[in-house]
Structure formats: C-alpha cells, structure tokens
Design a protein around this motif. Structure first.
Motif, short mmCIF file in Angstrom:
data_model
loop_
_atom_site.label_atom_id
_atom_site.label_comp_id
_atom_site.label_asym_id
_atom_site.label_seq_id
_atom_site.Cartn_x
_atom_site.Cartn_y
_atom_site.Cartn_z
N GLU A 147 -17.00 21.64 0.08
CA GLU A 147 -15.55 22.14 0.43
C GLU A 147 -15.28 21.83 1.86
N ALA A 148 -15.95 21.96 2.70
CA ALA A 148 -15.91 21.70 4.35
C ALA A 148 -15.53 20.06 4.50
N GLU A 149 -16.37 19.50 3.49
CA GLU A 149 -16.05 17.94 3.73
C GLU A 149 -14.53 17.55 3.05
N ILE A 150 -14.32 18.40 2.00
CA ILE A 150 -12.98 18.28 1.57
C ILE A 150 -11.93 18.61 2.45
N ALA A 151 -12.09 19.83 2.96
CA ALA A 151 -10.96 20.26 4.11
C ALA A 151 -10.87 19.40 5.31
N ALA A 152 -12.02 18.76 5.71
CA ALA A 152 -12.01 18.00 7.01
C ALA A 152 -11.45 16.73 6.66
N PHE A 153 -11.46 16.20 5.18
CA PHE A 153 -11.02 14.86 5.14
C PHE A 153 -9.39 14.51 5.53
N GLU A 154 -9.29 13.38 6.00
CA GLU A 154 -7.88 13.10 6.30
C GLU A 154 -7.78 11.81 5.50
N PRO A 155 -6.80 11.60 4.58
CA PRO A 155 -6.42 10.40 3.59
C PRO A 155 -6.13 9.34 4.64
N VAL A 156 -6.48 8.12 4.12
CA VAL A 156 -5.92 6.96 5.03
C VAL A 156 -5.40 6.05 3.99
N PRO A 157 -4.17 5.78 4.21
CA PRO A 157 -3.23 4.80 3.05
C PRO A 157 -3.84 3.43 3.20
N PHE A 158 -3.83 2.67 2.25
CA PHE A 158 -4.06 1.37 2.17
C PHE A 158 -3.02 0.56 1.09
N TYR A 159 -2.94 -0.59 0.90
CA TYR A 159 -2.20 -1.59 0.25
C TYR A 159 -2.92 -2.51 -0.52
N THR A 160 -2.53 -2.76 -1.56
CA THR A 160 -3.08 -4.11 -2.28
C THR A 160 -1.89 -4.85 -3.02
N VAL A 161 -2.06 -6.05 -2.89
CA VAL A 161 -1.18 -7.01 -3.61
C VAL A 161 -1.73 -7.43 -5.09
N GLU A 162 -0.93 -7.43 -6.12
CA GLU A 162 -1.28 -7.56 -7.39
C GLU A 162 -0.40 -8.82 -7.83
N LEU A 163 -1.08 -9.63 -8.48
CA LEU A 163 -0.35 -10.97 -9.14
C LEU A 163 -0.52 -10.79 -10.59
N ALA A 164 0.57 -10.83 -11.58
CA ALA A 164 0.51 -10.94 -12.78
C ALA A 164 0.58 -12.63 -13.25
N CYS A 165 -0.47 -13.00 -13.87
CA CYS A 165 -0.50 -14.38 -14.02
C CYS A 165 -1.09 -14.54 -15.51
N GLY A 166 -0.37 -15.06 -16.29
CA GLY A 166 -0.56 -15.21 -17.70
C GLY A 166 -1.44 -14.32 -18.58
N GLY A 167 -0.93 -13.06 -18.36
CA GLY A 167 -1.56 -11.94 -19.11
C GLY A 167 -2.69 -11.29 -18.41
N MET A 168 -2.91 -11.95 -17.16
CA MET A 168 -4.21 -10.98 -16.71
C MET A 168 -3.66 -10.78 -15.03
N THR A 169 -4.28 -9.86 -14.59
CA THR A 169 -3.77 -9.17 -13.25
C THR A 169 -4.93 -9.33 -12.35
N LEU A 170 -4.46 -10.21 -10.99
CA LEU A 170 -5.27 -10.50 -10.21
C LEU A 170 -4.93 -9.55 -8.91
N THR A 171 -5.94 -9.14 -8.20
CA THR A 171 -5.86 -8.10 -7.13
C THR A 171 -6.38 -8.78 -5.82
N GLY A 172 -5.70 -8.47 -4.70
CA GLY A 172 -6.07 -8.77 -3.44
C GLY A 172 -6.95 -7.69 -2.86
N GLU A 173 -7.33 -8.20 -1.44
CA GLU A 173 -8.07 -7.31 -0.81
C GLU A 173 -7.38 -6.05 -0.14
N ARG A 174 -7.99 -4.84 0.07
CA ARG A 174 -7.22 -3.59 0.59
C ARG A 174 -6.83 -4.19 2.14
N ILE A 175 -5.49 -3.86 2.15
CA ILE A 175 -4.89 -4.05 3.79
C ILE A 175 -4.33 -2.68 4.16
N SER A 176 -4.58 -2.42 5.45
CA SER A 176 -4.25 -1.21 6.09
C SER A 176 -2.64 -1.17 6.53
#
Length: 681
Positions: free
Chosen positions: A202-231
């Motif tokens: 619980e102490a770890e949860i209380a001290a945790f600070e979320p960090v936002p990140f972003y990913t780019v997803e491509l829809a290509c012919g019925g499948m999804t391709l995912t890029g790397e996490r970007i800050s």
C-alpha cells in the motif's frame, strides 16, 4: 486385549471404526473387533496462559517481560475436559496394549495426539496411521502398514517448537507493544511479516506517480500494428501524421511453433489461489471446503505442499481421471499421461490434491455449493495435468512506416492439449500469406494515450503467492522450506489479521482486496525489522524442518527464539511521537486541559490518551465521595469542556445536610484540584 485408535475428529473416527469393525457405540468412543476408536475434537489442550506461571502476569506490565517459561505447562479447554477424561481413561485401561495415532497426517495432527497422550501419562507403545485419503481402501491399506510412532518424534518436536515459538513471540511482543502504545496490538511470528508485506504494497501504491505515455497504432488489412511507447504527445502526433495515408513495408516475419506444458496438480496453496481468483473464495473457505471433502472421502488430504503423485500411484491415475471427468461432466481427453504427474522425489509428506475414485459415485448435487465448486476445480486440475502440451504457432512481425518501427503478434492453435479444460486464449491469429518486403496499406492511424499503473492491491491469490516466495531469493539453494508460514497455516494467518483489525477486506468491481487498516499501517511503522522480516520467518520455518529431520535440537531452536525475544524486550524503545499513530477507539469525553489530547473513560477514571501527559480524573476521588456524589461521564464531560459543573444535593460532613454548588476544575500542569463556588461565582 484391545488396540486404541485416536483420531482428530469424531467424523474421521467413525469412518475408521466402520472399516475396523468397531461398531458398538460407547461413551466417547467406538468398540469392536479388538479395537477401541476415539477422538480428540481438535486441540484438547494448549499452552497455558502466563498467569498460570505467575498470578502477577495477569496484568500487562513491561517490567514483567520477557516471560520465558522454564517448564512449559498445558491447560485443557473447559469445553473439551469431558472428552479428555474419556481419552485418559481409555489410554490407561489395562486391556489396551497399543495406541494408534490416527490424527491428521501432518505437523498439527502429530501435536494434537502427542499432547493428549503425554498429558494422560501414557507410556504404551505407539503406532502411526499415515494416509492421504479417507476412502475405505486407503484406511485398510494404512492399517496394514502402520508405522512406528518413533518415526515421527522429529515431527512432534518441530510442532512443539512451532507452538512454543509462537507463544513466546505472541505473548511478549503483543504485551510489549500494547503497553508502550496504549492499545492492544497483536504481534505474531508469522502474522507480522505478512502484515508488513501488505502495508509495504500500500505504501508503494500511495507513493506511485503515474507517467503518461503514447503509442501510435496502424490498422492495416485487418490487423493492428503498434509503435513503441513515446513520452511526448506532440512526438506521437508527428509520427501519426507521417504514417497517415502512407504504406508500411514488412521488414521481418517470423513463425515459431511453441508448446506450453500442462500445469502441475494442485497443492493447497495453488488451489487456494485459483479458488480466490476464479470463485472469489477466501483461503480459509477453500481449506474448510477441502477438509470437508476429505472427510467425506471425496478428495485426498488437503494440507499438502506437493504437486505430484507418488510413482506407485501411476496405475491408479486412469481411474482417477475417469472420476474427474464424471465430476466435471466432460469427456476425458485421450490417454492420460500418468507419468507426467507421478514423481516420488517431488512428494513430501503428502501427494497432490486429487479427487478420489469413489467421488464419481457420490451424489454431487447434494453437496453444498462451495464443496461442489472446489471438487470440480480439483478435478479440472487433474484433467489438465494429464493432458499433452498446448501447441501453437506464434507469428511476430515488424514493419516500417513513415520512418518508424511497428510490431504485431498473433497466435494460431495447433493442438489445444490441456487448454481444452481451461479458459480459451484471447490471442488472435495474423492473416496468412504475409512475407518480408510486402507492402501494407495503412487504413487508419490513431494515437493512444496511456499511463503507467501502480502495483495492484493484494488479493488472497497474490498475497498467498508472496507469502510462499517471500525471502526465497536470499535463502540457501537447498532450503526446503521457504517463504512465510506453511500451506497449512497461511489461511489462518490471514483470518487472524482481519479478526484483530489489522487488515480489512474491501471489494471493488468483483475483486476483494486485502488492505491494511490504520492500526495495521501504524503497527508496521513502529515494528523493528526482526518482527517484520520475511527472511527471518522463512529461516525459522527452515530450522523447524531441521528439527523435524533431527539435524537441529529443539533446545537450540528454542534458545534462538528466546534470545531474540529477550533482546527485543530489553532494547526496543518507543518511536518518538508515535502516540498519534494509535488513536483510541474509545469515545472522547472531552479535551485534556494540559495537552489538548482526547480524554477517554476507563474503569477507574478518565485518562488522557497521550500516555506522556498523565492527566487523569479519578472516579474514586475523595472530593466527590465525601459529598456522596459520583464522578460520572456527564460530570467529567462538563468539567473538561466547560471547566465547571453544577451539582445538586451535595452532602456536608460537618452539618449532615445537603447543598447545591458549582465544582470548578483547576489543573496546574502536574496536579488536579477541585474548587467549590456558591451562588453565581
């Protein structure tokens, strides 16, 4: 002459008596065929309370600590005295030539029997019944192969050491911390490290600070391709813009065939974990249901840490699998791979938990729902364990688009194997015919925003896992017993933490989490490392194993525990200012005139909760008793909140008459006085 059999519970005794032909019911036992069969009703006796050693120990005082008995005493439970007297009479009968210990085949069962045996002053030869199933055939086989009682002397010594160690730590540490912090604080050899794990999470949860990140997803012919996490959000938007309406090029396409071995059979802990995750049962509920199934001859012995059957059981596996299939209402899958679940070298005192062969012939609909669900879960575990591996083809690819790298993965099932008895996989297959260098039209592009997530609250599933592995990384490679507690004790530890108000269960979105209460978190704050270290507890469990094997003397084990307790009592100092961590759960009568703390009512007076303050209004104050008045809660509240209270009908010792007056509270910081004011003064 008779042979006396002593079981742990009446229901077990009745099953044994039936097999032995002891069908004549007597007071507290069965008789027949040269056998007497009786029972213990669990622990008939336990270690005596401190006051039995010294009446002064009835009060909790630091100066009396540590309490270290030289000659341990036992007391018999008031509600169990009658059955103990029956057992003592049976054990002393001149026509009883031998005693058979038929209590549960484990550490606690050994302790239950030996305690009654020794308290009765019995010295007759002992034999040990050691079975993993209550089926009639297993009982007959067990009595055909009784073990010498002396083979289990080490097990009894380990059980006795465990009991005494828990007493020493529990009595001394609980009294020490309760006296120092002015509130009953339950401390336990295994309980406190478990509480520390939960509080730390619980102490770890209380001290945790979320960090936002972003990913780019491509829809290509019925499948999804995912890029790397970007800050950066703007960077992600730029990548998306570069890919919009563009074409991707496949760089690599790899297809690998993989297999996933079937899970091993259930031991108690893995069953408790799955029952919590799948059915929502607590660890104690699962153990209770499994114990009931064992006594009804539907499951094998519950308190096991083994996940295999013994080699000599291999021929019986097909019959057990058929029974499991009937219980689950499914077809057995091909040939049971019995050799996969049989390994004597991986079995300790008892083999894994499996349904009995006769369980298939029982009236399952008549079972309580909890027992029925656990029996089904155990049966599914057996069906999975004897299946071939789950085989699948995993395809992974990388593609380049807009100067950036994207990936995708997919799975195609080749052979369901054991997963035919498990929840289906959610992984989808990638399209066929993909090849390196192939162009992929980008149908759509999106930027997904996410945040790093904190650790999850403990559930009974995950805390059991942590208890099982705590300290394992720092234990010797050859240590047989690692982690906090044993499979047989972990459920009771969790229940005690909840019962004593140190941990609470909180349900949200169908998941029940284990959270420390305010008192639990505060207790961990002031506990020294020696009482909350999972490594130390794991080391104790390992040393108990050494006692059982005869590699460590009980005296040396207990000397180590006593030394630790002695050092704790002599060296521990209260954490400065920690009084604020343990607010009283009593109702505040009013504010303390010295320190402003809460004043609460006790048996002899009204005390400031700040133990360093020492302010008190005594109920037997001569000022009030001389006037034949009582310092009641309402009178004390008026004095504390307003500084004065009006009393009517005060008795005068000089005149023998009564009068009305106002009592004013005066306190100079060290001494409290009362003053009478008449009229409107």
């Amino acid at each position: 002459m008779y042979r006396l059999v002593i079981a742990e519970k009446p229901s077990v005794a009745m099953s044994i008596a039936k097999v032995l032909g002891a069908t004549a019911r007597k007071e507290g036992h069965m008789e027949g065929g040269g056998w007497l069969v009786s029972w213990c009703i669990g622990h008939l006796a336990g270690l005596a309370e401190p006051a039995v050693y010294n009446p002064d120990y009835d009060k909790w005082r630091r100066e009396d600590l540590p309490i270290l008995p030289e000659n341990w005493r036992f007391t018999i439970g008031k509600d169990k005295r009658e059955q103990f007297d029956i057992l003592r009479t049976l054990l002393r009968r001149e026509d009883v030539s031998e005693v058979v210990n038929a209590c549960d085949a484990g550490r606690e069962g050994e302790l239950i029997f030996r305690t009654a045996y020794h308290l009765a002053g019995c010295t007759k030869p002992m034999k040990r019944l050691w079975i993993s199933s209550m089926e009639d055939s297993a009982i007959r086989e067990g009595f055909d192969n009784l073990h010498p009682g002396s083979d289990y002397d080490g097990l009894h010594q380990a059980a006795l050491c465990r009991q005494k160690a828990d007493w020493l730590v529990g009595i001394n540490a609980t009294r020490l911390f309760s006296v120092l912090y002015g509130r009953t604080l339950n401390i336990g050899r295994v309980m406190s490290p478990t509480l520390a794990l939960i509080a730390q999470r619980e102490a770890e949860i209380a001290a945790f600070e979320p960090v936002p990140f972003y990913t780019v997803e491509l829809a290509c012919g019925g499948m999804t391709l995912t890029g790397e996490r970007i800050s950066g959000k703007e960077d992600a938007a730029a990548i998306a813009a570069a890919c919009e309406g563009s074409t991707g090029i496949l760089q690599t396409v790899e297809r690998r065939e993989k297999s996933e071995k079937a899970p091993a059979l259930y031991d108690l802990t893995t069953l408790q974990r799955d029952a919590n995750r799948i059915l929502g049962y607590t660890a104690q509920q699962t153990l209770d249901y499994l114990q009931a199934l064992y006594e009804k001859k539907l499951c094998t012995y519950p308190r096991t840490d083994s996940r295999f059957l013994t080699d000599d059981m291999e021929s019986s596996v097909p019959g057990l699998v058929s029974a499991a299939a009937v219980i689950c209402g499914v077809d057995a899958l091909g040939t049971a791979l019995a050799s996969h679940v049989c390994s004597s070298k991986n079995v300790t005192d008892h083999h894994a938990v499996v349904p009995t062969k006769s369980a298939a012939d029982s009236d399952l609909a008549a079972l309580p729902q909890g027992e029925r669900e656990i029996l089904r879960l155990v049966s599914l575990g057996l069906l999975r364990a004897v299946c071939p591996p789950h085989r699948y083809a995993e395809t992974s690819l990388t593609a380049e688009c807009g100067g950036h790298r994207f990936t995708a993965k997919g799975k195609a099932v080749l052979d369901m194997g054991w997963r035919v008895y498990a929840a289906p996989s959610k992984d989808a297959a990638l399209p066929d015919g993909l090849a390196e260098g192939q162009s992929l039209a980008v149908d759509a592009v999106q930027v997904k925003e996410g945040k790093t997530t904190p650790p999850k609250h403990f559930t009974e599933d995950t805390i059991l896992q942590s208890m099982e592995t705590a300290g394992a990384g720092e234990m010797p490679e050859d240590a047989e017993r690692k982690g906090i507690g044993t499979p047989a004790t972990r459920a009771a530890i969790l229940e005690k933490l909840v019962a004593t108000g140190l941990v609470e269960r909180k349900k949200a979105k169908k998941i029940t989490s284990l959270l420390p209460t305010q008192a639990g978190s505060s207790l961990v704050t002031v506990l020294p490392e020696v009482l909350q270290s999972p490594l130390l507890t794991a080391d104790w469990e390992q040393r108990l194993e050494e006692v059982e094997r005869g590699e460590l003397s009980p005296e040396d084990f207990m000397a180590g525990i006593a030394a630790m307790v002695d050092e704790l009592v002599k060296t521990y100092r209260p954490v400065p200012g920690a009084a604020v961590l343990f607010p009283s759960d009593k109702e505040a009568v009013g504010p303390c005139p010295r320190c402003g703390g809460a004043v609460t009512e006790s048996k002899k007076g009204f005390f400031c909760e700040n133990r360093e303050c020492r302010f008190v209004l005594w109920k037997d104050s001569k000022f009030f008793t001389a006037k034949k008045k009582t310092l009641t809660k309402s009178v004390a509240a008026a004095l504390l909140n307003k500084g004065r209270v009006k009393l009517t009908g005060c008795f005068s010792e000089k005149t023998g008459k009564t009068y009305d007056a106002t009592v004013v509270l005066e306190d100079d910081g060290t001494k409290t006085n009362y003053k009478l004011v008449f009229g409107n003064g």
